[in-house]
Design an enzyme around this catalytic site. Structure first.
Site, PDB file in Angstrom:
ATOM      1  N   HIS A   1       0.819  -1.221   0.000  1.00  0.00           N
ATOM      2  CA  HIS A   1       0.000   0.000   0.000  1.00  0.00           C
ATOM      3  C   HIS A   1       0.857   1.277   0.000  1.00  0.00           C
ATOM      4  CE1 HIS A   1      -0.029  -0.526   4.679  1.00  0.00           C
ATOM      5  NE2 HIS A   1       0.973   0.262   4.332  1.00  0.00           N
TER       6      HIS A   1
ATOM      7  N   HIS B   1      10.286  -3.724   5.238  1.00  0.00           N
ATOM      8  CA  HIS B   1      10.668  -2.330   5.077  1.00  0.00           C
ATOM      9  C   HIS B   1      10.869  -1.664   6.426  1.00  0.00           C
ATOM     10  CE1 HIS B   1       6.221  -1.997   5.278  1.00  0.00           C
ATOM     11  NE2 HIS B   1       6.252  -0.673   5.294  1.00  0.00           N
TER      12      HIS B   1
ATOM     13  N   HIS C   1      -2.111   5.104   9.346  1.00  0.00           N
ATOM     14  CA  HIS C   1      -0.759   5.635   9.547  1.00  0.00           C
ATOM     15  C   HIS C   1      -0.781   7.031  10.168  1.00  0.00           C
ATOM     16  CE1 HIS C   1      -0.334   2.569   6.408  1.00  0.00           C
ATOM     17  NE2 HIS C   1       0.947   2.515   6.635  1.00  0.00           N
TER      18      HIS C   1
ATOM     19  N   GLU D   1       3.829  -4.933   9.471  1.00  0.00           N
ATOM     20  CA  GLU D   1       2.538  -4.929   8.753  1.00  0.00           C
ATOM     21  C   GLU D   1       2.153  -6.330   8.277  1.00  0.00           C
ATOM     22  OE1 GLU D   1       2.552  -0.319   7.059  1.00  0.00           O
ATOM     23  OE2 GLU D   1       3.058  -1.932   5.684  1.00  0.00           O
TER      24      GLU D   1
HETATM   25  C1  DHB Z   1       5.904   3.914   2.830  1.00  0.00           C
HETATM   26  C2  DHB Z   1       4.774   4.036   3.649  1.00  0.00           C
HETATM   27  C3  DHB Z   1       4.098   2.906   4.048  1.00  0.00           C
HETATM   28  O1  DHB Z   1       2.986   2.963   4.820  1.00  0.00           O
HETATM   29  C4  DHB Z   1       4.544   1.642   3.679  1.00  0.00           C
HETATM   30  O2  DHB Z   1       3.853   0.574   4.141  1.00  0.00           O
HETATM   31  C5  DHB Z   1       5.658   1.518   2.854  1.00  0.00           C
HETATM   32  C6  DHB Z   1       6.344   2.664   2.433  1.00  0.00           C
HETATM   33  C7  DHB Z   1       6.622   5.128   2.376  1.00  0.00           C
HETATM   34  O3  DHB Z   1       6.462   6.170   3.006  1.00  0.00           O
HETATM   35  O4  DHB Z   1       7.337   5.058   1.386  1.00  0.00           O
HETATM   36 FE    FE Z   2       2.394   1.118   5.604  1.00  0.00          FE
END
Ligand code: DHB
Ligand code: FE
Length: 282
Positions: free
Chosen positions: A12, A195, A61, A242
């Protein structure tokens, strides 16, 4: 009973929300091509199966909930969900239709099963919800699909465990089985995979761990429920937690599933992206 026709996991990342409206101009773009080329198969499945309802398991978020008030599990019970500018500069997209009756049935059923749910009769939805919807319903053609946001805290510790989320998904599956309507339901698990967006390990990706998760979640999700949230943070990065959203989706499906489509691509916006479409085998 409502019938779960499939489960879909997808990233997402906000940057995708910016790229989606330009997708047809990005067909030869080496950065976006490997990402977008994985989606036509899943979109055609969505077009063919025409789910009536999408249960979207995602994390907020900071748009609807912030650190001052953070429910572990929140479920929307609104007639409509509105997307709002969260500061990423990504386009705001048309509202999503809700299904308050089914939402309340799920909430009641989960509370009766000892899950403490925050019920939300008004709810803004952020990129965690909107990016998957506009990816899967190209051109934002999701009108007529009723949505149910299932929002799980992955932002502020303590987070619910992988096992707790898997069990939540199983309880959602039971709630759908006891619903008198006969809607076709797709369950989306959004976010992931590895990530970490800030701190010393910013940019951390763990391909080996991601691929293991994508394999095990199909036939042996219970093995993944033995991981702790800290295991996830260590192996997949702080935001790799996540993955609990994927396990919630998997819990809602039956024991036996088949893989219709899968793709893994590194990296978009320093994030590993995983796409998985599962159908119940029965
Ligand atoms: C980013 C934000 C998110 O919520 C995620 O799951 C992955 C990457 C971002 O800010 O790039
Ligand atoms: Fe995210």
């Amino acid at each position: 009973m409502a019938r779960i026709v499939g489960g879909i996991t997808t990233s997402h990342i906000p940057a995708i929300g910016g790229a989606v409206p330009k997708e047809d101009q990005l067909v030869n773009d080496p950065y976006w091509l490997p990402f977008f080329s994985a989606y036509p198969r899943v979109r055609s499945w969505v077009q063919d199966v025409k789910p009536d309802v999408a249960i979207v398991v995602y994390n907020d978020h900071g748009l609807n909930f912030f650190l001052d008030k953070m429910p572990t599990f929140a479920i929307g019970a609104a007639p409509q969900y509105i997307n709002s500018d969260e500061g990423w500069g990504i386009p705001t997209i048309p509202p999503f239709e809700g299904h308050p009756e089914l939402s309340w049935h799920i909430i009641e059923s989960l509370v009766n099963e000892e899950f403490d749910i925050t019920s939300c009769q008004e709810m803004l939805v952020d990129h965690g919800f909107t990016v998957p919807m506009s990816l899967l319903w190209k051109g934002n053609t999701y009108q007529g699909v009723k949505t149910i946001p299932v929002c799980i805290n992955t932002v502020q510790y303590p987070l619910p465990s992988p096992l707790r989320c898997y069990k939540l998904g199983q309880a959602i599956g039971r709630a759908l089985a006891s619903w008198p309507g006969n809607e076709k339901v797709v369950v989306l698990g959004t976010g992931g995979l590895s990530h970490q967006l800030d701190g010393e390990r910013a940019g951390f990706i763990n391909k080996k761990f991601d691929l293991m998760c994508m394999e095990k979640i199909v036939d042996h999700p219970e093995e993944l429920t033995r991981l702790s949230v800290l295991d996830l943070a260590r192996e997949a990065g702080a935001q790799g937690t996540e993955f609990i959203l994927w396990l919630t989706m998997r819990g809602a499906l039956g024991d036996k599933v088949s893989v219709v489509h899968r793709n893994y691509h590194v990296a978009i916006s320093n994030t590993a992206t995983g796409l998985l479409l599962l159908e119940n085998a029965a």
